[in-house]
Design an enzyme around this catalytic site. Structure first.
Site, PDB file in Angstrom:
ATOM      1  N   ARG A 320     -79.317 -11.207 -22.877  1.00 41.91           N
ATOM      2  CA  ARG A 320     -79.907 -12.362 -23.774  1.00 41.91           C
ATOM      3  C   ARG A 320     -80.274 -11.925 -25.043  1.00 41.91           C
ATOM      4  O   ARG A 320     -81.050 -10.775 -25.389  1.00 41.91           O
ATOM      5  CB  ARG A 320     -81.240 -12.717 -23.137  1.00 41.91           C
ATOM      6  CG  ARG A 320     -80.950 -13.777 -21.835  1.00 41.91           C
ATOM      7  CD  ARG A 320     -80.094 -14.963 -22.345  1.00 41.91           C
ATOM      8  NE  ARG A 320     -79.729 -15.758 -21.106  1.00 41.91           N
ATOM      9  CZ  ARG A 320     -78.570 -15.750 -20.368  1.00 41.91           C
ATOM     10  NH1 ARG A 320     -77.452 -14.896 -20.824  1.00 41.91           N
ATOM     11  NH2 ARG A 320     -78.154 -16.725 -19.544  1.00 41.91           N
ATOM     12  N   GLU A 349     -78.651 -20.275 -30.173  1.00 41.50           N
ATOM     13  CA  GLU A 349     -77.017 -20.250 -29.785  1.00 41.50           C
ATOM     14  C   GLU A 349     -76.679 -22.047 -30.073  1.00 41.50           C
ATOM     15  O   GLU A 349     -77.318 -22.643 -29.407  1.00 41.50           O
ATOM     16  CB  GLU A 349     -76.874 -19.989 -28.532  1.00 41.50           C
ATOM     17  CG  GLU A 349     -77.098 -18.380 -28.118  1.00 41.50           C
ATOM     18  CD  GLU A 349     -76.623 -17.840 -26.933  1.00 41.50           C
ATOM     19  OE1 GLU A 349     -76.031 -18.527 -26.072  1.00 41.50           O
ATOM     20  OE2 GLU A 349     -76.663 -16.620 -26.693  1.00 41.50           O
ATOM     21  N   HIS A 368     -71.075 -15.986 -26.707  1.00 42.30           N
ATOM     22  CA  HIS A 368     -71.504 -16.017 -25.188  1.00 42.30           C
ATOM     23  C   HIS A 368     -70.407 -16.088 -24.342  1.00 42.30           C
ATOM     24  O   HIS A 368     -70.083 -17.286 -23.595  1.00 42.30           O
ATOM     25  CB  HIS A 368     -72.557 -17.045 -25.046  1.00 42.30           C
ATOM     26  CG  HIS A 368     -73.838 -16.998 -23.722  1.00 42.30           C
ATOM     27  ND1 HIS A 368     -74.758 -17.122 -23.843  1.00 42.30           N
ATOM     28  CD2 HIS A 368     -73.295 -16.455 -22.796  1.00 42.30           C
ATOM     29  CE1 HIS A 368     -75.425 -17.021 -22.950  1.00 42.30           C
ATOM     30  NE2 HIS A 368     -74.447 -16.390 -22.012  1.00 42.30           N
TER      31      HIS A 368
END
Ligand SMILES: NC(=O)C1=CN([C@@H]2O[C@H](COP(=O)(O)OP(=O)(O)OC[C@H]3O[C@@H](n4cnc5c(N)ncnc54)[C@H](O)[C@@H]3O)[C@@H](O)[C@H]2O)C=CC1
Ligand SMILES: O=C(O)C(=O)COP(=O)(O)O
Length: 632
Positions: A320, A349, A368
Site C-alpha cells: 500500500r 490513487e 496498482h
C-alpha cells in the site's frame, strides 16, 4: 430440588433416557438436509463452469447454523423497503468495480446484480439504500457516509481482494454490516508482480523501453545491477511476502524477513531468516514491502527509517502506498540513499499528474496492477461471490474481517446452543420488571471441555441479541453485538465452570444471571437478588432447566407461561383446563419445587399466545401466587 416433567407433545421420538451420542445428533443432522439441497444449484454451476468453489460454502454444517441463526443473524436479506425499485425477494448486489465473469455468474444465481463502475461518492450514497450487498476493489471508498446512506439495508460489503483499508471497518461494525474479503486468490499475482518490478527495476527495463521508443539507443546509461547473491528484505512475511521470498530464492538471492507476527517455522521452511525491523532495513540491498496499511504501518518508511538503510538500497512496494512517506522517499531518492524504487501503489490513487515520485527518473511505476492477472481476477471474483452469497444467506463467513470467524465444524456443533443462548437472553430480559434497566449480565458456561477448545463468542453475541432486541429497535447480529452492548452500557461477563460430564458435548448448561434488577416474576430471583435462568440442550433441542432456585424442564419453543403456586394436587389440571377451554394448545409442562407441599413453579409451553382474559383467569386461580407470560 425436584423436577417433575410431563411432555405432552411428542417433539422427540428418541429415547430420552439414553445418553447416546448418535441419538443426540439425529435431530440436528436431519435439519441439515434442506440446506444441503438448497445448495445444489450453486454446486452445479460451479461444476458446469469448471470453477472450483474453494471454501466451504456448501458445507452442510454451516447451513445448519444458518437455519438456526438465519433471519436472526441480521445477515440475511429479508426486509423490503416498499419504496424500493427492486421489489423482489432476491437481494440486490451492487458491484462498483470490474469483477470477473465467473463471480458475476455466481452472484446472478442468487441475487439481482447491478454493475455500476466509476460512481462518485454521491452516486454511491444515492444507490446504496437499495442494495443488500456491495462488492468493491481498491478503487471504491466505503466511508461512514456510505453506511449511513444505506439506512440499515446493506448487509455485507465484499472486498474483491485483500486490502480493506478503503472500507471504514469501524462504521461497518457500528451499522452491523459484515465486511468480507477475498484473501487468497490474488496472492500469486501480487507476488509475481513484485518479482517483475524487482527484476525490471534492477535492469532499468521501463526506462530503457521509454528511451528506445523516444528513438534513443542508450546502452551505457542503462547498465543494471544483478540480483544473485544480493540480500532481499521482505517486510511483511504473510501470503504475498512468503511467495515473493520463494521466488527470490530461486533467483539466487539471500532472503531475510521482518514480520512481528509471522511464525518462525514457516520462515524456516522457506529458508528465510526472521530479523528485527532495523536489522532488515540496514542490511538489505533490496527491500520489498508486503505489510497491510494500518495505523502502525502508516508511513513506517520515512526520513528516519530511510536514513538507517544501506546507501543505494532499492525498494519495491506492491503493498500500500500509505506505508511510505512519499515526500521522504523523493528526498531519499534525490540524495541517493535510495538508488531506485518500483511502486505499484500510492497514497492517493491515481496519484496527481505532477507527482514528483511518479516522474522521478529512478522510479518505475505501475497503476496498482498487482492483482491484475486474468487468473487472479477470476479467482478473486469467485472467492468474493461465494463469501457475499454466504453472508447474504446468513452464513458466518470464513473471511469475515469484522466478525468472529467460526470454523464450520464449530458452527455445526454449537448450532443448538446458539438457539438456546438467544432464547435465554430473550427470557432473561422479559423477566426484568419494567423500569429497572439491565446493566450487568453474567453468563456461566458449564462444560467438560478444555476452555481453549470452546469458542463462546457466537453464544455471547446471541445472548446479547436476545437481551437487546426485545427492548430496543437495534438490529443485532454477530457483527455489532459487542459494540451495541457497550453502547447501551450493558456489561456481559463470561465464566466457565468445569463439568464432570462427557466432553463429547461442548456445553452442559448455560446459566444467565442478570444482576441488580427487580423481576416481574419474583421466583426467578435467587437468594442474592439476581435473576437467574439456566438452559441445556437435550437431544438437540434447547430446554429451560432452572428458573431462580426452581428446577424445571421445558423445551424452549413457542411461548412460555411461568406460574408460582402453592404445591398442591390439581394445579396442572386447573391451569390446563383454562387453556384447553380457550383452545390454547399446551406443548410441554413441567413442575419444579424446592420443598414438598410448599411452593412450586409450573412452566407451561404453549403453541398459541393466550389472550388477556385467559391469562387473567390463570391469575385468578387461588393457589397461584404470581405468573408471567413470556414470548420466546
Ligand atoms: N498491489 C496489489 O494489487 C496487491 C496488494 N496487496 C497488498 O499486499 C499486502 C499483503 O497481502 P497478503 O500477503 O495477502 O496479506 P497477509 O495478511 O497474508 O500478510 C501481511 C503480513 O504483514 C504482517 N505485518 C503486519 N504488520 C506488520 C508490521 N508492522 N511489520 C511487518 N509485517 C507486518 C502480518 O503479520 C502478515 O504476516 C496487503 O497490504 C495487501 O493489501 C495484496 C494483493 C494485491
Ligand atoms: O487485493 C489487494 O489488496 C489489492 O491491492 C488488489 O487491488 P485491486 O482489487 O486490484 O483494486
Amino acid at each position: 430440588m425436584a423436577t417433575n416433567s410431563i411432555s405432552r407433545a411428542a417433539k422427540n421420538p428418541i429415547n430420552f433416557s439414553a445418553r447416546n451420542v448418535e441419538s443426540q445428533k439425529k435431530p440436528i443432522i436431519s435439519r441439515y438436509l434442506s440446506f444441503s439441497q438448497s445448495t445444489i444449484s450453486l454446486q452445479k454451476l460451479s461444476l458446469v463452469k469448471g470453477y472450483h468453489i474453494s471454501r466451504k460454502l456448501h458445507n452442510t454444517a454451516v447451513f445448519n447454523v444458518l437455519e438456526t441463526v438465519e433471519s436472526r443473524s441480521g445477515l440475511v436479506s429479508r426486509t423490503r423497503d416498499p419504496d424500493n425499485v427492486v421489489n423482489t425477494e432476491k437481494p440486490t448486489i451492487l458491484v462498483s468495480e470490474k469483477l470477473g465473469e465467473a463471480g458475476l455468474d455466481l452472484l446472478r444465481t442468487f441475487g439481482t446484480v447491478e454493475c455500476s463502475y466509476n460512481l462518485s461518492p454521491e452516486e454511491l450514497c444515492a444507490k446504496i439504500s437499495l442494495c443488500d450487498a456491495l462488492i468493491v476493489r481498491s478503487g471504491t471508498k466505503v466511508t461512514r457516509q456510505v453506511f449511513e446512506a444505506a439506512k440499515g439495508r446493506l448487509k455485507v460489503v465484499g472486498r474483491a481482494g485483500v486490502g480493506i483499508d478503503n472500507v471504514d471497518l469501524q462504521a461497518a461494525t457500528e451499522f452491523g454490516c459484515l465486511v468480507v474479503n477475498a484473501p487468497t486468490a490474488n496472492t500469486i499475482a501480487a507476488a509475481e508482480h513484485g518479482i517483475a518490478l524487482l527484476a525490471s527495476m534492477a535492469r532499468n527495463v521501463a526506462q530503457a523501453d521509454a528511451s528506445m521508443k523516444a528513438g534513443k539507443w542508450q546502452r551505457t546509461k542503462y547498465v543494471g545491477v544483478s540480483l544473485v547473491g544480493k540480500t532481499l528484505a521482505i517486510m511483511g512475511f504473510g501470503k504475498v511476502g512468503s511467495e515473493v521470498a520463494r521466488r527470490a530464492k530461486g533467483l539466487g538471492m539471500h532472503v531475510i524477513a521482518h514480520d512481528p507476527y509471522a511464525p518462525a517455522d514457516r520462515a524456516r521452511a522457506i529458508g528465510v531468516e526472521l530479523v528485527s525491523f532495523d536489522q532488515a532495513i540496514s542490511t538489505a540491498d533490496f527491500i520489498s514491502l508486503h505489510m497491510p496499511l494500518t495505523p502502525t504501518t502508516n508511513k513506517i518508511f520515512n526520513d528516519e527509517t530511510f536514513s538507517k538503510m544501506k546507501k543505494g538500497v532499492r525498494i519495491v512496494n506492491v503493498a500500500r502506498g500509505g506505508v511510505i512517506d512519499e515526500d521522504a522517499l523523493v528526498r531519499a531518492l534525490d540524495s541517493g540513499t535510495v538508488a531506485q524504487a518500483a511502486l505499484d501503489v500510492f497514497t492517493e490513487e491515481p496519484p496527481p499528474n505532477d507527482s514528483k515520485l511518479v516522474q522521478h527518473e529512478n522510479v518505475t511505476v505501475t497503476p496498482h496492477l498487482g492483482a491484475s492477472t486474468k487468473e487472479a481476477q477470476e479467482g478473486v471474483a469467485v472467492e468474493i461471490a461465494e463469501a457475499v452469497v454466504g453472508a447474504l444467506r446468513g452464513e458466518l463467513s470464513a473471511t469475515a474481517v469484522n466478525a468472529p470467524m467460526v470454523p464450520p465444524e464449530v458452527l455445526s456443533e454449537l448450532a443448538p446452543y446458539v438457539t438456546l443462548a438467544e432464547k435465554l437472553g430473550r427470557l432473561a430480559v422479559q423477566l426484568v420488571a419494567g423500569g429497572s434497566g439491565i446493566q450487568s449480565v453474567k453468563v456461566v458456561y458449564k462444560s467438560a471441555r478444555d476452555p481453549d477448545n470452546l469458542d463462546t463468542r457466537l453464544l455471547r453475541a446471541m445472548i446479547t441479541k436476545g437481551i437487546i432486541e426485545p427492548i430496543s429497535d437495534s438490529h443485532i447480529n454477530l457483527v455489532n453485538a459487542d459494540f451495541t452492548a457497550k453502547q447501551k452500557g450493558l456489561r456481559i461477563s463470561e465464566e466457565r465452570v468445569v463439568a464432570d460430564s462427557s466432553s463429547d458435548y461442548p456445553i452442559d448448561s448455560i446459566l444467565v444471571h442478570v444482576s441488580n434488577v427487580e423481576s416481574k416474576f419474583a421466583s426467578a430471583l435467587t437468594d442474592n437478588g439476581n435473576i437467574s435462568i439456566e438452559g441445556r440442550v437435550k437431544y438437540g433441542i434447547p430446554h429451560l432447566t432452572c428458573v431462580g432456585s426452581f428446577g424445571v424442564d421445558v423445551s424452549l419453543d413457542g411461548n412460555l407461561i411461568l406460574c408460582r403456586q402453592v404445591d398442591q394436587p390439581g394445579m396442572i389440571g386447573r391451569v390446563g383446563n383454562i387453556l384447553g377451554e380457550r383452545n390454547v394448545n399446551v406443548s410441554f409442562m413441567s413442575v419444579g419445587r424446592t420443598v414438598k407441599r410448599t411452593k412450586a413453579i409450573m412452566a407451561i409451553g404453549v403453541d398459541e399466545e393466550p389472550d388477556k382474559d385467559t391469562l387473567k383467569k390463570i391469575g385468578e386461580v387461588s393457589a397461584i401466587e404470581e405468573f408471567v407470560f413470556l414470548d420466546l
